[in-house]
Scaffold this active site. Structure first.
Site, short mmCIF file in Angstrom:
data_model
loop_
_atom_site.label_atom_id
_atom_site.label_comp_id
_atom_site.label_asym_id
_atom_site.label_seq_id
_atom_site.Cartn_x
_atom_site.Cartn_y
_atom_site.Cartn_z
N LYS A 35 33.26 27.70 43.03
CA LYS A 35 33.13 28.52 41.83
C LYS A 35 34.43 29.22 41.45
O LYS A 35 34.77 29.30 40.28
CB LYS A 35 31.99 29.52 42.00
CG LYS A 35 32.43 30.87 42.47
CD LYS A 35 31.27 31.75 42.81
CE LYS A 35 31.63 32.62 43.98
NZ LYS A 35 32.49 33.74 43.69
N THR A 36 35.17 29.70 42.44
CA THR A 36 36.43 30.37 42.12
C THR A 36 37.39 29.37 41.48
O THR A 36 38.11 29.68 40.53
CB THR A 36 37.06 30.97 43.38
OG1 THR A 36 36.07 31.73 44.05
CG2 THR A 36 38.22 31.88 43.02
N ASP A 219 32.96 37.05 37.32
CA ASP A 219 32.67 36.44 38.62
C ASP A 219 31.54 37.20 39.29
O ASP A 219 31.32 38.38 38.99
CB ASP A 219 33.95 36.53 39.47
CG ASP A 219 33.85 35.67 40.72
OD1 ASP A 219 32.93 34.83 40.80
OD2 ASP A 219 34.72 35.83 41.61
N GLN A 250 22.32 34.40 46.07
CA GLN A 250 23.23 35.19 46.91
C GLN A 250 23.31 36.63 46.44
O GLN A 250 24.29 37.33 46.70
CB GLN A 250 24.63 34.57 46.90
CG GLN A 250 24.70 33.25 47.65
CD GLN A 250 26.13 32.78 47.83
OE1 GLN A 250 26.88 33.33 48.63
NE2 GLN A 250 26.52 31.77 47.08
N ARG A 606 27.54 30.06 55.42
CA ARG A 606 28.93 30.34 55.78
C ARG A 606 29.50 29.26 56.67
O ARG A 606 30.71 29.13 56.83
CB ARG A 606 29.06 31.68 56.53
CG ARG A 606 28.67 32.94 55.79
CD ARG A 606 29.30 33.07 54.47
NE ARG A 606 28.39 32.58 53.43
CZ ARG A 606 28.76 32.25 52.20
NH1 ARG A 606 30.03 32.33 51.86
NH2 ARG A 606 27.89 31.81 51.31
#
Length: 733
Positions: A35-36, A219, A250, A606
């Site tokens: 996503k970043t 974001d 999340q 993670r």
DNA sequence: GGAGACTGCGTTTTT
DNA sequence: CGCAGTCTCC
């Protein structure tokens, strides 16, 4: 096409997100879906297209770290000037707007930002002034109430009060507001609300920024509060394009006001174009299957299923220990095993639901000699000595800051006690002036008066000296002349604090060098240099890293919350028990349980390769043993994805002499490379040691890490002492 | 004013 | 159990 390289190696959904030309785009980005990368590529794409100037872009993140990372990544994609682009946190951006338009916002130019601790202190002061019993109305709760009111956009005295409790709290809110105005202070929610009001109250200003920021990107949209969403809508107006990225699965900060409902609202209110990023580039299949299966138990999702083109990988492992220390020992063994297989320690994380769990884990890790690093704890600008120095700086910027004055008027001790302060406070109250003015006008007589007078002349002299000085010079003068440095130099354990004070001077110098101007790239805003107020705002808005030694070869310990956004080769998720995870305080509410499940989802996602889940049948908590059932979340993961690890063969006890390992295990926690101790030596509980002055003893306990590591040694002759490993020259015996 | 005893409490946390 | 915050006594 010049922009084609930006799109290279993006999958179709990512490319669609980057190039979406719809006015409103909602990118539903799963964990590890890049996503970043999409967000930064989109910015680069917009600019490269030639139609959008960096000047028109506003990008909002949640943390300063994320903002910095975004800027770094944009600059690698775009070899052009990205100045003029506004990238920052909601609070940072609001601060910026308020500084530029402080007059329209009704704030003094040098308004100070109250962090949560400052807010608490101010509230306590007000409660005392109102003679309100702190037992019945704790400052914490009232602060929570005030922040919630501001979040709702409600000013003091605006609501309808029927409840006597609320009435009292509203009264406190009113006084608190008045005090903030008097002292020129703004707390965190105030930054948002005040900025919102600034824009709603100034048509011209609003029109200006609406036309300027034609492209707004957000974001971690699932973490926005209602007010933040309102702010975004206000700024976007009818025309600007809004592109938001988030993952409702999340959303783990509901407890502090985040509302994932903003995502569905955005969808309906803007008719947003929804793009789902479901391909995961992080984890192997089994891990994703487990995460998908778990999160499916949550109703009210926007809907999303992660997949990977990688294979299934290893199964998850579940180890059910008899108690917490066995759990810890198991983790240590497996960490060592993975390390021997070539997995770097820094690529392994030990996650837990609550901080209290870290103690047993740390204890076992320390004894084992594995280097580890704990995230969380006090950050640089939150340290006592730094807050003291900042208070002096605040007084230099604005002596009317009562909070700052109260904090340091007697630090170092000047003989200004509670009695003296009461006199000054009464005088200030009677005349409706600040403490500073009261102290300066009529210092109390006698010995106490001398202290107050000394303080007044110190501040006056510092203020005079600050004129025309650089930030670093002012900071240095404050640190030295306030007597703070000398105070800590005289303290036995003050070395770190002295070092931090020096570091503050460095921080000021760095800030001065890096920050050219707040209004840079804003031709319409009056140019101005970097001011002390800017630095103080920076200190409040960015409290600094809360862990040192980044990049060290060490196992990473942190809460699940802190792990969000990170990834590791191997993840150990500890304490999977009912009551702990899900936490007992959350299980009674449907929404609470769902947030716990999302938290579990975050934890699982993670891991890249290895995912260990551990639970203990018995655990020491609050001083007593508790017996817990395994977490219900374990049952929500399909059994075929999990390998159950049998209980280990009887452990070697820690009491047996193991002289061999002291030589080969490297306890980085205990032996900084530069320490005088023998390199490669390690310390463990129960070990016999020899001290140059105190003689023979045995290590009873240990705490801390890295340079802070301390051990408790019971000496044969001189009793029990705590020793800092960095300084005490202990010799293994 | 400051050190030491005492009490009570005990998710998650960024700005 | 361990800590932080308060109280008390010197």
């Amino acid at each position: 096409m010049i922009s084609s390289n930006i799109l290279e190696s993006l999958n179709p959904q990512q490319a669609a997100a980057v190039t979406s030309d719809r006015r409103a785009t909602l990118i539903l980005a799963g964990a590890g879906s890049g996503k970043t990368r999409v967000l930064t590529s989109r910015i680069a794409w917009l600019v490269r297209s030639g139609e959008v100037s960096p000047h028109s872009i506003l990008a909002v993140t949640f943390t300063n770290k994320a903002a910095r990372e975004m800027l770094t990544r944009i600059s690698t994609l775009l070899p052009i000037n990205i100045r003029g682009m506004w990238v920052g946190t909601f609070h940072g951006l609001c601060n910026r707007l308020l500084r530029i338009h402080h007059r329209e916002a009704g704030l003094p130019e040098t308004f100070q930002i109250l962090d949560s601790a400052d807010q608490q202190a101010l509230l306590k002061r007000i409660l005392r002034g109102m003679n309100i019993d702190e037992e019945k109305s704790p400052a914490r709760e009232i602060g929570w109430f005030i922040n919630a009111e501001k979040e709702q956009g409600r000013r003091a005295g605006a609501g309808d009060v029927s409840d006597p409790m609320v009435e009292r709290w509203s009264e406190v809110y009113l006084r608190y507001e008045q005090q903030c105005v008097r002292e020129g202070l703004a707390d965190f929610p105030e930054l948002l609300l005040r900025c919102f009001e600034l824009l709603t109250g100034n048509e011209d200003l609003l029109a200006h920024y609406r036309s300027r920021f034609s492209h707004i990107l957000v974001d971690e949209f699932q973490d926005t509060s209602r007010l933040q969403y309102q702010w975004l809508k206000l700024l976007a107006g009818e025309r600007s394009s809004l592109c938001v990225v988030g993952d409702d699965d999340q959303s783990i900060y509901g407890f502090r006001g985040a509302s994932a409902q903003n995502m569905s609202d955005f969808q309906t209110e803007f008719g947003a174009h929804v793009i789902k990023l479901e391909q995961n580039y992080r984890s192997y299949g089994a891990i994703l299957d487990a995460a998908n299966a778990l999160i499916r138990n949550n109703p009210h999702r926007l809907g999303k299923e992660l997949w990977t083109s990688q294979g299934r990988g290893e199964l998850l492992r579940h180890f059910e220990a008899a108690d917490d220390s066995e759990e810890a020992s198991y983790v240590v063994e497996e960490v060592k095993r993975l390390r021997d297989q070539g997995v770097e320690l820094s690529q392994m994380a030990l996650l837990y639901r609550s901080n209290a769990q870290s103690r047993v884990l740390e204890h076992t890790l320390f004894s084992s000699g594995l280097p580890y690093r704990v995230y969380g704890g006090l950050r640089f600008f939150e340290r006592q000595e730094i807050k003291h120095a900042l208070a002096y700086l605040r007084l230099v910027a604005n002596p009317g800051d009562d909070a700052a004055l109260l904090r340091v008027v007697n630090i170092p001790a000047r003989g200004v006690g509670a009695r003296t302060l009461e006199l000054v406070q009464q005088a200030a109250l009677d005349q409706g002036i600040s403490l500073w003015e009261a102290a300066r006008a009529r210092p109390p007589s006698g010995k106490a008066g001398a202290g107050v007078a000394g303080f007044v002349s110190l501040i006056e002299s510092l203020r005079a000296q600050a004129v025309g000085q650089g930030l670093a010079g002012i900071a240095e003068a404050v640190v030295e002349r306030s007597g703070l440095k000398a105070l800590y130099q005289a303290e036995r354990d003050g070395a770190d604090r002295v070092e931090n004070l020096d570091e503050l001077v460095n921080a000021a110098a760095t800030f001065e060098a890096d920050t050219h101007s707040l209004t840079e790239g804003d031709p319409e805003a009056p140019p101005r240099g970097v001011t002390l107020a800017d630095f103080l705002a920076h200190a409040a808005l960015e409290a600094g890293d809360n862990q040192a030694e980044a990049g060290a070869q060490a196992l990473q310990l942190m809460t699940v919350h802190a792990s969000k956004g990170l990834e590791f080769e191997a993840v150990f998720l500890c304490g999977l028990e009912e009551g702990l995870f899900p936490h007992e305080n959350a299980v009674n509410q449907e929404s609470g349980l769902e947030e716990e499940r999302r938290l579990m989802y975050v934890a699982l996602t993670r891991a890249r390769h290895h995912l260990y889940l551990t639970s203990a049948e018995a655990r020491m908590l609050h001083g007593r043993s508790r017996y817990n059932q395994p977490s219900r979340f374990m049952a929500e993961i399909p059994a075929e994805l999990v390998e159950r690890i049998a209980k280990r063969p009887p452990r070697w006890t820690s009491h047996t002499a193991t002289p061999s390992w002291a030589g080969n295990a490297r306890a980085a926690a205990a032996s900084p490379a530069q320490s005088a101790g023998a390199p490669g030596s390690a310390w463990r509980i129960g070990q016999n040691v020899l001290h140059g002055k105190f003689g023979p003893g045995v290590i009873m306990d240990a705490e801390g890490r890295g340079l802070d590591a301390r051990v408790q040694v019971k000496f044969r002759d001189v009793g029990v002492k705590w020793l800092a490993l960095e300084y005490a020259k202990l010799i293994p015996a």
